[in-house]
Structures are given as structure tokens and as C-alpha cells.
Design a protein around this motif. Sequence first.
Motif, PDB file in Angstrom:
ATOM      1  N   ALA A 159       0.844  -1.191   0.000  1.00  0.00           N
ATOM      2  CA  ALA A 159       0.000   0.000   0.000  1.00  0.00           C
ATOM      3  C   ALA A 159       0.878   1.238   0.000  1.00  0.00           C
ATOM      4  O   ALA A 159       1.938   1.262   0.606  1.00  0.00           O
ATOM      5  N   ALA A 160       0.417   2.271  -0.681  1.00  0.00           N
ATOM      6  CA  ALA A 160       1.147   3.536  -0.729  1.00  0.00           C
ATOM      7  C   ALA A 160       0.176   4.675  -0.447  1.00  0.00           C
ATOM      8  O   ALA A 160      -1.039   4.511  -0.538  1.00  0.00           O
ATOM      9  N   GLY A 161       0.729   5.822  -0.067  1.00  0.00           N
ATOM     10  CA  GLY A 161      -0.096   7.003   0.155  1.00  0.00           C
ATOM     11  C   GLY A 161      -0.992   6.908   1.372  1.00  0.00           C
ATOM     12  O   GLY A 161      -2.097   7.435   1.372  1.00  0.00           O
ATOM     13  N   GLY A 162      -0.543   6.226   2.402  1.00  0.00           N
ATOM     14  CA  GLY A 162      -1.315   6.151   3.638  1.00  0.00           C
ATOM     15  C   GLY A 162      -2.344   5.040   3.680  1.00  0.00           C
ATOM     16  O   GLY A 162      -3.176   4.983   4.578  1.00  0.00           O
ATOM     17  N   GLY A 163      -2.312   4.119   2.719  1.00  0.00           N
ATOM     18  CA  GLY A 163      -3.272   3.013   2.706  1.00  0.00           C
ATOM     19  C   GLY A 163      -2.870   1.881   3.638  1.00  0.00           C
ATOM     20  O   GLY A 163      -1.821   1.904   4.282  1.00  0.00           O
ATOM     21  N   ASP A 164      -3.715   0.885   3.714  1.00  0.00           N
ATOM     22  CA  ASP A 164      -3.472  -0.286   4.563  1.00  0.00           C
ATOM     23  C   ASP A 164      -3.161  -1.503   3.696  1.00  0.00           C
ATOM     24  O   ASP A 164      -3.873  -1.786   2.738  1.00  0.00           O
ATOM     25  N   ALA A 165      -2.108  -2.234   4.070  1.00  0.00           N
ATOM     26  CA  ALA A 165      -1.748  -3.486   3.404  1.00  0.00           C
ATOM     27  C   ALA A 165      -2.022  -4.621   4.384  1.00  0.00           C
ATOM     28  O   ALA A 165      -1.556  -4.608   5.517  1.00  0.00           O
ATOM     29  N   ASN A 166      -2.805  -5.604   3.953  1.00  0.00           N
ATOM     30  CA  ASN A 166      -3.228  -6.670   4.856  1.00  0.00           C
ATOM     31  C   ASN A 166      -3.114  -8.028   4.179  1.00  0.00           C
ATOM     32  O   ASN A 166      -3.720  -8.258   3.141  1.00  0.00           O
ATOM     33  N   THR A 167      -2.323  -8.930   4.763  1.00  0.00           N
ATOM     34  CA  THR A 167      -2.279 -10.312   4.291  1.00  0.00           C
ATOM     35  C   THR A 167      -2.758 -11.260   5.372  1.00  0.00           C
ATOM     36  O   THR A 167      -2.688 -12.466   5.214  1.00  0.00           O
ATOM     37  N   GLY A 168      -3.243 -10.714   6.468  1.00  0.00           N
ATOM     38  CA  GLY A 168      -3.744 -11.525   7.578  1.00  0.00           C
ATOM     39  C   GLY A 168      -5.243 -11.394   7.702  1.00  0.00           C
ATOM     40  O   GLY A 168      -5.959 -11.480   6.717  1.00  0.00           O
ATOM     41  N   ALA A 169      -5.713 -11.138   8.910  1.00  0.00           N
ATOM     42  CA  ALA A 169      -7.143 -11.018   9.160  1.00  0.00           C
ATOM     43  C   ALA A 169      -7.424  -9.765   9.973  1.00  0.00           C
ATOM     44  O   ALA A 169      -6.710  -9.470  10.930  1.00  0.00           O
ATOM     45  N   VAL A 170      -8.450  -9.036   9.574  1.00  0.00           N
ATOM     46  CA  VAL A 170      -8.945  -7.898  10.343  1.00  0.00           C
ATOM     47  C   VAL A 170     -10.391  -8.225  10.668  1.00  0.00           C
ATOM     48  O   VAL A 170     -11.211  -8.415   9.775  1.00  0.00           O
ATOM     49  N   ALA A 171     -10.697  -8.351  11.949  1.00  0.00           N
ATOM     50  CA  ALA A 171     -12.041  -8.758  12.346  1.00  0.00           C
ATOM     51  C   ALA A 171     -12.404  -8.125  13.676  1.00  0.00           C
ATOM     52  O   ALA A 171     -11.541  -7.676  14.426  1.00  0.00           O
ATOM     53  N   SER A 172     -13.696  -8.132  13.971  1.00  0.00           N
ATOM     54  CA  SER A 172     -14.149  -7.603  15.258  1.00  0.00           C
ATOM     55  C   SER A 172     -13.919  -8.649  16.336  1.00  0.00           C
ATOM     56  O   SER A 172     -13.663  -9.817  16.055  1.00  0.00           O
ATOM     57  N   GLY A 231       1.567 -13.902   3.813  1.00  0.00           N
ATOM     58  CA  GLY A 231       2.586 -13.282   2.975  1.00  0.00           C
ATOM     59  C   GLY A 231       3.079 -11.968   3.556  1.00  0.00           C
ATOM     60  O   GLY A 231       2.652 -11.531   4.625  1.00  0.00           O
ATOM     61  N   ASP A 232       3.958 -11.308   2.827  1.00  0.00           N
ATOM     62  CA  ASP A 232       4.527 -10.028   3.257  1.00  0.00           C
ATOM     63  C   ASP A 232       3.513  -8.916   3.040  1.00  0.00           C
ATOM     64  O   ASP A 232       2.775  -8.906   2.060  1.00  0.00           O
ATOM     65  N   ALA A 233       3.492  -7.945   3.973  1.00  0.00           N
ATOM     66  CA  ALA A 233       2.663  -6.749   3.829  1.00  0.00           C
ATOM     67  C   ALA A 233       3.550  -5.533   4.036  1.00  0.00           C
ATOM     68  O   ALA A 233       4.273  -5.452   5.022  1.00  0.00           O
ATOM     69  N   ARG A 234       3.494  -4.585   3.095  1.00  0.00           N
ATOM     70  CA  ARG A 234       4.311  -3.368   3.188  1.00  0.00           C
ATOM     71  C   ARG A 234       3.423  -2.164   2.930  1.00  0.00           C
ATOM     72  O   ARG A 234       2.628  -2.170   1.989  1.00  0.00           O
ATOM     73  N   ALA A 235       3.591  -1.156   3.778  1.00  0.00           N
ATOM     74  CA  ALA A 235       2.800   0.058   3.616  1.00  0.00           C
ATOM     75  C   ALA A 235       3.700   1.282   3.713  1.00  0.00           C
ATOM     76  O   ALA A 235       4.534   1.368   4.607  1.00  0.00           O
ATOM     77  N   ASP A 236       3.526   2.218   2.805  1.00  0.00           N
ATOM     78  CA  ASP A 236       4.266   3.470   2.813  1.00  0.00           C
ATOM     79  C   ASP A 236       3.343   4.554   3.362  1.00  0.00           C
ATOM     80  O   ASP A 236       2.442   5.026   2.665  1.00  0.00           O
ATOM     81  N   GLY A 237       3.532   4.906   4.641  1.00  0.00           N
ATOM     82  CA  GLY A 237       2.707   5.925   5.274  1.00  0.00           C
ATOM     83  C   GLY A 237       1.398   5.399   5.829  1.00  0.00           C
ATOM     84  O   GLY A 237       0.591   6.163   6.333  1.00  0.00           O
ATOM     85  N   GLY A 238       1.160   4.117   5.764  1.00  0.00           N
ATOM     86  CA  GLY A 238      -0.072   3.524   6.297  1.00  0.00           C
ATOM     87  C   GLY A 238       0.254   2.421   7.277  1.00  0.00           C
ATOM     88  O   GLY A 238       1.275   2.462   7.959  1.00  0.00           O
TER      89      GLY A 238
END
Length: 115
Positions: free
Chosen positions: A73-86, A98-105
Motif C-alpha cells: 500500500a502507498a499514500g497512507g493506505g493499509d496493506a493486509n495479508t492476515g485477518a482484520v475482524a471484530s 505473505g509479506d505486507a508493506r505500507a508506505d505511510g499507512g
Amino acid sequence: MRGHRRVVLVVTVLVLAVFAGALSLLSWDGANQVAGVVSAVVGVAALGVGVCALLGPSGSASVQVSRTGRATAAGGGDANTGAVASSSAGVIAVEETGDARADGGSANTGYQRRD
């Protein structure tokens, strides 16, 4: 989880090999009797497994994530290769992500709780 399935598969193949070897040493009548008894036992066991699967876990949701790819993800976004849940998602299992990389996020490769 994958490891458990592999163990069950290997044990099943070994049991079948031993069973086939034992039947080959018996006479036709003896092998027929043993095969009949084993078939009845396996049938009852399969019925029990089927009933247990139908009953299953009561009311708890579950999330399973495994063997995911890469996320960037770039520009403040979110990179997710796992789980986001309540927190009400129930059981969460995250493996081999896998690998997750975020630039500014934010980058997530595991479990992230969002309420």
C-alpha cells in the motif's frame, strides 16, 4: 492445521498397508470374515464422525486465513495479508501469511482487532 491433516493421511495409508498385508496372509474365508468385521467398524465410525460434524461448534463464528500472497500500500493506505475482524468474530486462525508493506499507512500480516 495442515500438519494434522498430513499426519492423519500418513497414518491412514500405513493402516491400509498393514491391513492389506494381513489379509494377504489369510485364507480367502478368513480374509472375508476379517474384511466384513472391519467394514462394519469403519461404517459405524464414519457415522459417528458425520454426526459430530453435523453438531459442530455451537454458534461461534470462526475465521481462518492461511497461505496468502503479498500486499503493498502507498499514500497512507493499509496493506493486509492476515485477518482484520471484530472481537465478536469467534476463533481466529492465521498461518503462513505473505509479506505486507505500507508506505505511510499500516501493514498487517497477522490478526488485527477492529471494534
